[in-house]
Scaffold this motif. Structure first.
Motif, PDB file in Angstrom:
ATOM      1  N   PRO A 100       1.004  -1.067   0.227  1.00 56.23           N
ATOM      2  CA  PRO A 100      -0.107   0.262   0.038  1.00 56.23           C
ATOM      3  C   PRO A 100       1.043   1.229   0.272  1.00 56.23           C
ATOM      4  O   PRO A 100       0.696   2.773  -0.477  1.00 56.23           O
ATOM      5  CB  PRO A 100      -0.835  -0.032   1.030  1.00 56.23           C
ATOM      6  CG  PRO A 100      -1.146  -1.484   1.635  1.00 56.23           C
ATOM      7  CD  PRO A 100       0.408  -2.366   0.949  1.00 56.23           C
ATOM      8  N   PHE A 101       1.940   1.006   0.853  1.00 58.61           N
ATOM      9  CA  PHE A 101       2.305   2.436   0.329  1.00 58.61           C
ATOM     10  C   PHE A 101       2.973   3.148  -0.997  1.00 58.61           C
ATOM     11  O   PHE A 101       2.764   4.082  -0.900  1.00 58.61           O
ATOM     12  CB  PHE A 101       4.439   2.038   1.329  1.00 58.61           C
ATOM     13  CG  PHE A 101       5.431   3.520   1.077  1.00 58.61           C
ATOM     14  CD1 PHE A 101       5.359   4.220   2.431  1.00 58.61           C
ATOM     15  CD2 PHE A 101       6.010   3.025   0.493  1.00 58.61           C
ATOM     16  CE1 PHE A 101       6.627   4.954   1.836  1.00 58.61           C
ATOM     17  CE2 PHE A 101       6.990   4.306   0.212  1.00 58.61           C
ATOM     18  CZ  PHE A 101       7.414   5.257   1.466  1.00 58.61           C
ATOM     19  N   TRP A 102       3.145   2.248  -2.039  1.00 56.17           N
ATOM     20  CA  TRP A 102       3.305   2.932  -3.021  1.00 56.17           C
ATOM     21  C   TRP A 102       1.876   3.096  -4.003  1.00 56.17           C
ATOM     22  O   TRP A 102       1.775   4.136  -4.931  1.00 56.17           O
ATOM     23  CB  TRP A 102       3.742   2.127  -3.638  1.00 56.17           C
ATOM     24  CG  TRP A 102       5.569   1.300  -3.339  1.00 56.17           C
ATOM     25  CD1 TRP A 102       5.695   0.074  -2.526  1.00 56.17           C
ATOM     26  CD2 TRP A 102       6.347   1.691  -3.162  1.00 56.17           C
ATOM     27  NE1 TRP A 102       6.768  -0.163  -2.123  1.00 56.17           N
ATOM     28  CE2 TRP A 102       7.681   1.192  -2.646  1.00 56.17           C
ATOM     29  CE3 TRP A 102       7.241   2.777  -3.818  1.00 56.17           C
ATOM     30  CZ2 TRP A 102       9.331   1.143  -2.613  1.00 56.17           C
ATOM     31  CZ3 TRP A 102       8.261   3.679  -3.670  1.00 56.17           C
ATOM     32  CH2 TRP A 102       9.157   2.092  -2.703  1.00 56.17           C
ATOM     33  N   LYS A 107       1.474  11.357  -2.686  1.00 59.21           N
ATOM     34  CA  LYS A 107       2.252  10.240  -2.713  1.00 59.21           C
ATOM     35  C   LYS A 107       4.089  11.384  -2.084  1.00 59.21           C
ATOM     36  O   LYS A 107       3.791  12.470  -3.630  1.00 59.21           O
ATOM     37  CB  LYS A 107       2.960   9.637  -4.287  1.00 59.21           C
ATOM     38  CG  LYS A 107       1.530   8.523  -3.934  1.00 59.21           C
ATOM     39  CD  LYS A 107       1.939   8.028  -5.879  1.00 59.21           C
ATOM     40  CE  LYS A 107       1.064   6.689  -5.671  1.00 59.21           C
ATOM     41  NZ  LYS A 107       0.061   6.566  -6.159  1.00 59.21           N
ATOM     42  N   ASP A 108       4.213  11.656  -1.484  1.00 57.36           N
ATOM     43  CA  ASP A 108       4.653  12.954  -1.119  1.00 57.36           C
ATOM     44  C   ASP A 108       5.950  12.966  -1.353  1.00 57.36           C
ATOM     45  O   ASP A 108       6.985  13.720  -0.943  1.00 57.36           O
ATOM     46  CB  ASP A 108       4.363  12.977   0.649  1.00 57.36           C
ATOM     47  CG  ASP A 108       5.685  11.876   1.817  1.00 57.36           C
ATOM     48  OD1 ASP A 108       5.857  11.273   0.689  1.00 57.36           O
ATOM     49  OD2 ASP A 108       5.327  11.939   2.606  1.00 57.36           O
ATOM     50  N   GLY A 109       6.344  12.187  -2.531  1.00 55.85           N
ATOM     51  CA  GLY A 109       8.388  11.816  -2.396  1.00 55.85           C
ATOM     52  C   GLY A 109       9.473  10.438  -2.095  1.00 55.85           C
ATOM     53  O   GLY A 109      10.171  10.558  -2.335  1.00 55.85           O
ATOM     54  N   ALA A 214       6.010  17.573  -4.611  1.00 57.94           N
ATOM     55  CA  ALA A 214       4.972  17.235  -3.841  1.00 57.94           C
ATOM     56  C   ALA A 214       3.650  17.231  -3.555  1.00 57.94           C
ATOM     57  O   ALA A 214       3.409  17.301  -4.617  1.00 57.94           O
ATOM     58  CB  ALA A 214       5.478  18.000  -2.855  1.00 57.94           C
ATOM     59  N   CYS A 215       2.628  16.406  -2.610  1.00 57.67           N
ATOM     60  CA  CYS A 215       1.688  16.858  -2.485  1.00 57.67           C
ATOM     61  C   CYS A 215       1.019  18.315  -1.197  1.00 57.67           C
ATOM     62  O   CYS A 215       1.447  17.958  -0.313  1.00 57.67           O
ATOM     63  CB  CYS A 215       0.844  15.565  -1.966  1.00 57.67           C
ATOM     64  SG  CYS A 215       1.507  14.277  -3.396  1.00 57.67           S
ATOM     65  N   THR A 216      -0.039  18.863  -2.518  1.00 62.03           N
ATOM     66  CA  THR A 216      -0.657  20.544  -2.102  1.00 62.03           C
ATOM     67  C   THR A 216      -1.847  20.084  -1.048  1.00 62.03           C
ATOM     68  O   THR A 216      -3.027  20.204  -0.290  1.00 62.03           O
ATOM     69  CB  THR A 216      -0.464  21.214  -2.691  1.00 62.03           C
ATOM     70  OG1 THR A 216      -0.821  21.413  -3.233  1.00 62.03           O
ATOM     71  CG2 THR A 216       1.086  22.258  -2.748  1.00 62.03           C
ATOM     72  N   VAL A 264       5.216   4.082  -8.609  1.00 64.20           N
ATOM     73  CA  VAL A 264       3.960   3.989  -9.354  1.00 64.20           C
ATOM     74  C   VAL A 264       3.066   5.322  -9.636  1.00 64.20           C
ATOM     75  O   VAL A 264       2.418   5.563  -8.537  1.00 64.20           O
ATOM     76  CB  VAL A 264       3.220   2.873  -7.837  1.00 64.20           C
ATOM     77  CG1 VAL A 264       2.261   2.569  -8.502  1.00 64.20           C
ATOM     78  CG2 VAL A 264       4.077   1.766  -7.746  1.00 64.20           C
ATOM     79  N   GLN A 265       2.746   5.500 -10.726  1.00 66.88           N
ATOM     80  CA  GLN A 265       1.748   5.713 -11.341  1.00 66.88           C
ATOM     81  C   GLN A 265       0.405   5.192 -11.839  1.00 66.88           C
ATOM     82  O   GLN A 265       0.290   4.091 -12.115  1.00 66.88           O
ATOM     83  CB  GLN A 265       2.269   6.550 -12.871  1.00 66.88           C
ATOM     84  CG  GLN A 265       3.217   7.226 -12.898  1.00 66.88           C
ATOM     85  CD  GLN A 265       3.475   8.530 -11.691  1.00 66.88           C
ATOM     86  OE1 GLN A 265       1.973   9.207 -12.398  1.00 66.88           O
ATOM     87  NE2 GLN A 265       4.841   9.309 -12.171  1.00 66.88           N
TER      88      GLN A 265
END
Length: 266
Positions: A100-102, A107-109, A214-216, A264-265
């Protein structure tokens, strides 16, 4: 210790010899035998930082018994062990990337292509005994407060090292602080500040601008500009000098950073 020394890295089979990329200044750190914990603070989501972190590990492994720490959930430890003990083939990669991590929305980097490449590089090092293990040290869930989160990380990091080993961790730059940080008006001590002061060193990765992934917000992830810092010249490690007293030194990328998208996209 010669930084031109080579180590054996296994890429599948048979083993091949690759040089340890030069990292000027690392010899000063290597000559500090009392330092058992080395914490590297980064801005997640760049191509360049996992590479220079791997070079740091590579160089220090020439003279020390190294355990590497990554800011990933501790609940992944069995799967990390399985992957770093594997041949790195298609089956091993596919199984590891099912975690699940991927696949989280944010997805913060930490789940970037560059981080996966670092893990694969560490797998090669571990397979031939250059490093002694890779440890995931982040709490698996939110414990309620930032203070407790940092305490749990510090506990995991302290418990990951045996006598005679050096622990080198890559973590977000706030967790690598030796001084108090404040969130929502409440100050707390980050992970690195909870480690034995005389036996630990922290470094801030600095770059001449660029971008990171990064994710805002959950649906707003992508390349984000990285603020320019004062140019520090060539790629190097400087022990004993940092932008402020919150770190023991800096690791200079030697140029700008670039964003590394998720491995993973969705």
């Amino acid at each position: 210790m010669s930084l031109l020394a080579t180590i054996f890295l296994s890429v599948g089979s048979p083993a091949i010899i690759e040089p340890c990329p030069l990292l000027p200044g690392v010899e000063v750190l290597a000559e500090q035998p009392q330092i058992q914990w080395i914490i590297v603070g980064e801005q997640h989501g760049t191509v360049e930082t996992p590479v220079i972190f791997g070079d740091l590990v590579c160089n220090l492994a020439l003279s020390r018994k190294i355990v590497v720490g990554l800011e990933m959930p501790a609940s992944m430890q069995v799967e990390i062990d399985n992957f770093t003990n594997s041949d790195g083939g298609e089956k091993a990669r596919a199984e590891f990337l099912q975690l699940p991590f991927w696949h989280t929305r944010m997805k913060d980097g930490r789940s970037s292509k560059a981080m996966f490449a670092l893990l694969d590089r560490l797998r090669q090092m571990r397979r031939v005994g250059v490093i002694h293990g890779v440890v995931a040290f982040a709490p698996a869930g939110w414990p309620g407060t930032a203070t407790r989160y940092e305490e749990l990380m510090a506990e995991n990091v302290r418990g990951a090292v045996r006598s005679g080993q050096t622990f080198i961790a890559l973590v977000g730059s706030i967790h690598a602080l030796r001084t108090h940080w404040q969130t929502n008006g409440t100050p707390y001590m980050p992970m690195a500040g909870l480690l034995p002061g005389g036996q630990s060193a922290t470094f801030k990765v600095v770059a001449d601008g660029g971008s990171n992934w990064a994710c805002t917000a959950p649906e707003k992830c992508g390349p984000q500009p990285v603020g320019n810092t004062r140019p520090v010249g060539e790629r190097k490690l400087v022990f004993g000098r940092a932008p402020d007293l919150a770190y023991s030194g800096i690791i200079a990328i030697g140029g700008p950073v670039s964003a590394s998208p998720p491995q993973v996209q969705e």
